[in-house]
Design a protein around this motif. Sequence first.
Motif, PDB file in Angstrom:
ATOM      1  N   GLU B 106      86.429  25.506  51.331  1.00  0.00           N
ATOM      2  CA  GLU B 106      85.093  25.933  50.370  1.00  0.00           C
ATOM      3  C   GLU B 106      84.844  27.150  50.735  1.00  0.00           C
ATOM      4  O   GLU B 106      84.885  27.910  51.826  1.00  0.00           O
ATOM      5  N   GLY B 107      84.323  28.028  49.746  1.00  0.00           N
ATOM      6  CA  GLY B 107      83.889  29.473  49.933  1.00  0.00           C
ATOM      7  C   GLY B 107      82.537  29.398  50.830  1.00  0.00           C
ATOM      8  O   GLY B 107      82.086  28.557  51.013  1.00  0.00           O
ATOM      9  N   PRO B 108      82.007  30.529  50.938  1.00  0.00           N
ATOM     10  CA  PRO B 108      80.917  30.676  51.806  1.00  0.00           C
ATOM     11  C   PRO B 108      79.699  30.052  51.152  1.00  0.00           C
ATOM     12  O   PRO B 108      79.687  30.201  49.914  1.00  0.00           O
ATOM     13  N   SER B 109      78.805  29.360  51.672  1.00  0.00           N
ATOM     14  CA  SER B 109      77.595  28.660  51.178  1.00  0.00           C
ATOM     15  C   SER B 109      76.697  28.688  52.140  1.00  0.00           C
ATOM     16  O   SER B 109      76.795  29.099  53.287  1.00  0.00           O
ATOM     17  N   SER B 110      75.366  28.159  51.717  1.00  0.00           N
ATOM     18  CA  SER B 110      74.231  28.036  52.660  1.00  0.00           C
ATOM     19  C   SER B 110      74.505  27.097  53.794  1.00  0.00           C
ATOM     20  O   SER B 110      74.267  27.524  54.852  1.00  0.00           O
ATOM     21  N   ASP B 111      75.493  26.160  53.680  1.00  0.00           N
ATOM     22  CA  ASP B 111      75.913  25.207  54.780  1.00  0.00           C
ATOM     23  C   ASP B 111      76.885  25.804  55.598  1.00  0.00           C
ATOM     24  O   ASP B 111      76.866  25.766  56.800  1.00  0.00           O
ATOM     25  N   ASP B 122      84.595  24.458  60.314  1.00  0.00           N
ATOM     26  CA  ASP B 122      83.479  25.368  59.794  1.00  0.00           C
ATOM     27  C   ASP B 122      84.039  26.846  60.218  1.00  0.00           C
ATOM     28  O   ASP B 122      84.114  27.333  61.527  1.00  0.00           O
ATOM     29  N   MET B 123      84.320  27.791  59.304  1.00  0.00           N
ATOM     30  CA  MET B 123      84.875  28.998  59.621  1.00  0.00           C
ATOM     31  C   MET B 123      84.039  30.151  60.544  1.00  0.00           C
ATOM     32  O   MET B 123      84.304  30.552  61.587  1.00  0.00           O
ATOM     33  N   LEU B 124      82.574  29.763  60.390  1.00  0.00           N
ATOM     34  CA  LEU B 124      81.733  30.582  61.203  1.00  0.00           C
ATOM     35  C   LEU B 124      81.917  30.187  62.685  1.00  0.00           C
ATOM     36  O   LEU B 124      81.899  31.006  63.424  1.00  0.00           O
ATOM     37  N   SER B 125      81.939  28.936  63.004  1.00  0.00           N
ATOM     38  CA  SER B 125      81.880  28.430  64.372  1.00  0.00           C
ATOM     39  C   SER B 125      83.323  28.890  64.778  1.00  0.00           C
ATOM     40  O   SER B 125      83.319  29.453  66.057  1.00  0.00           O
ATOM     41  N   ARG B 126      84.396  28.872  64.159  1.00  0.00           N
ATOM     42  CA  ARG B 126      85.522  29.126  64.475  1.00  0.00           C
ATOM     43  C   ARG B 126      85.858  30.792  64.861  1.00  0.00           C
ATOM     44  O   ARG B 126      86.234  31.038  65.935  1.00  0.00           O
ATOM     45  N   VAL B 127      85.089  31.480  64.144  1.00  0.00           N
ATOM     46  CA  VAL B 127      85.058  32.967  64.293  1.00  0.00           C
ATOM     47  C   VAL B 127      84.189  33.163  65.601  1.00  0.00           C
ATOM     48  O   VAL B 127      84.902  34.014  66.479  1.00  0.00           O
ATOM     49  N   LEU B 128      83.252  32.413  65.523  1.00  0.00           N
ATOM     50  CA  LEU B 128      82.408  32.935  66.822  1.00  0.00           C
ATOM     51  C   LEU B 128      83.242  32.290  68.233  1.00  0.00           C
ATOM     52  O   LEU B 128      83.285  32.953  69.120  1.00  0.00           O
TER      53      LEU B 128
END
Lengths: 350, 348
Positions: B106-111, B122-128
């Motif tokens: 899924e592309g970037p979204s509010s979730d 979740d990409m954000l979690s993985r990047v962090l």
Amino acid sequence: MARITITEGKPERPHLTGAASAVLDVRDLHVSFRTEEGVVQAVRGVDLEVYEQEILGIVGESGSGKSVTMLAVMSLLPKTAKVTGSALFRGEELLGLKPRQARAYRGSKIAMIFQDPLTALNPVHRVGVQIAEAITAHDPKRRREEVQRRVVELLDLVGIPQPDLRARQYPHEFSGGMRQRAMIAMAIANDPDVLIADEPTTALDVTIQAQILEVLKTVQEATRTAIVLITHDLGVIARLATRVQVMYAGRTAEIAGTEELFARPRHPYTSGLLRSLPKLDRTGDERLVPIPGSPPSMLAPPPGCAFHTRCPYAQELCHQEVPPLRPIEFEQLAACHFADDLDLRVESSE
Amino acid sequence: MADTPAIRAGADGGTFRAVPPDTAVPSELGAPGNQNLAPGPTTVLGSGGPASRKPLSPGRLAWRRFRRHKAAMVSAVVLILLSIFVMFPGLLTDWGPNEGTGVRLEGPSSDHWFGTDTISRDMLSRVLHGGQISLQVGLAVAIVAAVIGTVVGVVAGYYGGVLDNLLMRVTDLFLALPLLIALIIMGRLPQRQAWAETLIGPIGSVRSIVTILSLFFWMGMARIVRGVVLSLKEKEYVEAARALGASDLRIMARHLVPNCAGAIVVTVTLNVAAAIITESTLSFLGFGVQSATTPTWGNMLNGVEGYTRTAPHLVWFPGLAIIITVLCVNFLGDGLRDALDPKQRKEA
């Protein structure tokens, strides 16, 4: 070399009474460096005595071997230097000491002040810390407060105002003169018996030079250390030294009491130095007399008397034979074949 | 002493002012000749004012110069924020780095601000979380390499001669090895040799990556430190320290290393950036930290080449993280260089 017989003593020269002995006794010191152009013979057989509590001036041009002699005594020469001869400190041989033994002498028995106070202090440490380090390097167990007290006391002795505040400052907050005072404080931190000052005023401007010399005098009186003052400035010698050793091309040209040396030099080189010294009381049309020529290359020093190439009195003998350093007058030695015959007085009026 | 200390103080500065003994002697007294020294007060008086009584330590002076370097200041702020979020990923996302969200690619979204990956994490979690490893590796490698390089450089520069030659040839040898091949081979060693596993840790572990990278990152530091020491050891304060009876160890530790600090700090920051890149490269090639358990910016890029058109966010976010971090670290290093070594400044 025959020692001169001592006939009378002056109070300001304790060694003449026979009571004081040489604290530092250098005999037949030779130092040479192997370079790409050949072997540089920097010091070629120098005898030197430093007596307790005296101020001995060593004069000579750059390359005359004056600094190298003292660096050899301090075991501070690079490994490429070949050193022979002997240097006794209170009867103990200094040359050829193991690095650890040499370190124990340096700074505690024999200390040194360098020419350029601007670079002789480490810019990243507070001045007080650097002086404290000089103390703890030899006495690691000294209590901190005690060391701190001593640092302030030393800074006060060398005439630094507000010593407790100044101790916490960095070298860049000190002026040149102040830094040289701090260097002196560092050098005397362990009450050395001999303090070697290698051109201590050369890098400073004239008004401060006089102050630093005053500090050295104060320090000498307070700590009773002997001072070896290396300089090319006869003015400095006149102000401070009790005895002078003149060096030329790695050898001693003349040794004399300061007054005697200025009154009647016995070596043509000494008189040449004196003649090239400006004097305020000279009349306007009197010119300074330079010594002709330039100092000889130490790669191939001239045979015989090294000064013969520039000496106005040079004879055939001077080209062939090295003049020995011999007593000419009471407590005055010169290495000149004609020292007895020449009248080298600069001012005949006296 | 004949005259009073107060008058002497004035004369020393060449000004002959009547300085009452109880006033502070400000740093301006040191005016003549001070330009020779790196942290000269002349550059500071304008901004700081001569009234400050606190000792102006070299560190304080450097901070003043650093503050004027805008790019470095911005970079520092960015890096601090980044480190905070990386250290506490919970501030931005509730997802775990290996947790399935149920939606793939899924592309970037509010979730999922950075979207989700091929197996719905979740990409954000993985990047962090990946940032934790990347930053850790970068810092650890740079610091370990700094220690090795400084020791080698100081010893080589100070003693010179045969020892210098020997150490520098070893340095050359390490520089001559092709980095990636050497890293890959060393990284695989624990597979066959038990001793290698105890020495550098199991394959794909963070510890093994740090150890191996450190072994290949100290050479630049060694050369730089050696160069600085070669010029420093001619300074009179080193000679003076020797004349005071300081031991070699003391001279190196107390006089040479602190004066190399500027060069060391700058090189460390640049090494951080280089180590992050190299770790990413290794992980991207699949020879770095194992992606199944531990995300890093590099291994997140491993295997996503096929998605650059359909799900470009898989490439974008880890890639951006690397670029921003490395850029900021480099700017920081630049600012530190100017602050710690004002003589090297190019602009006025």
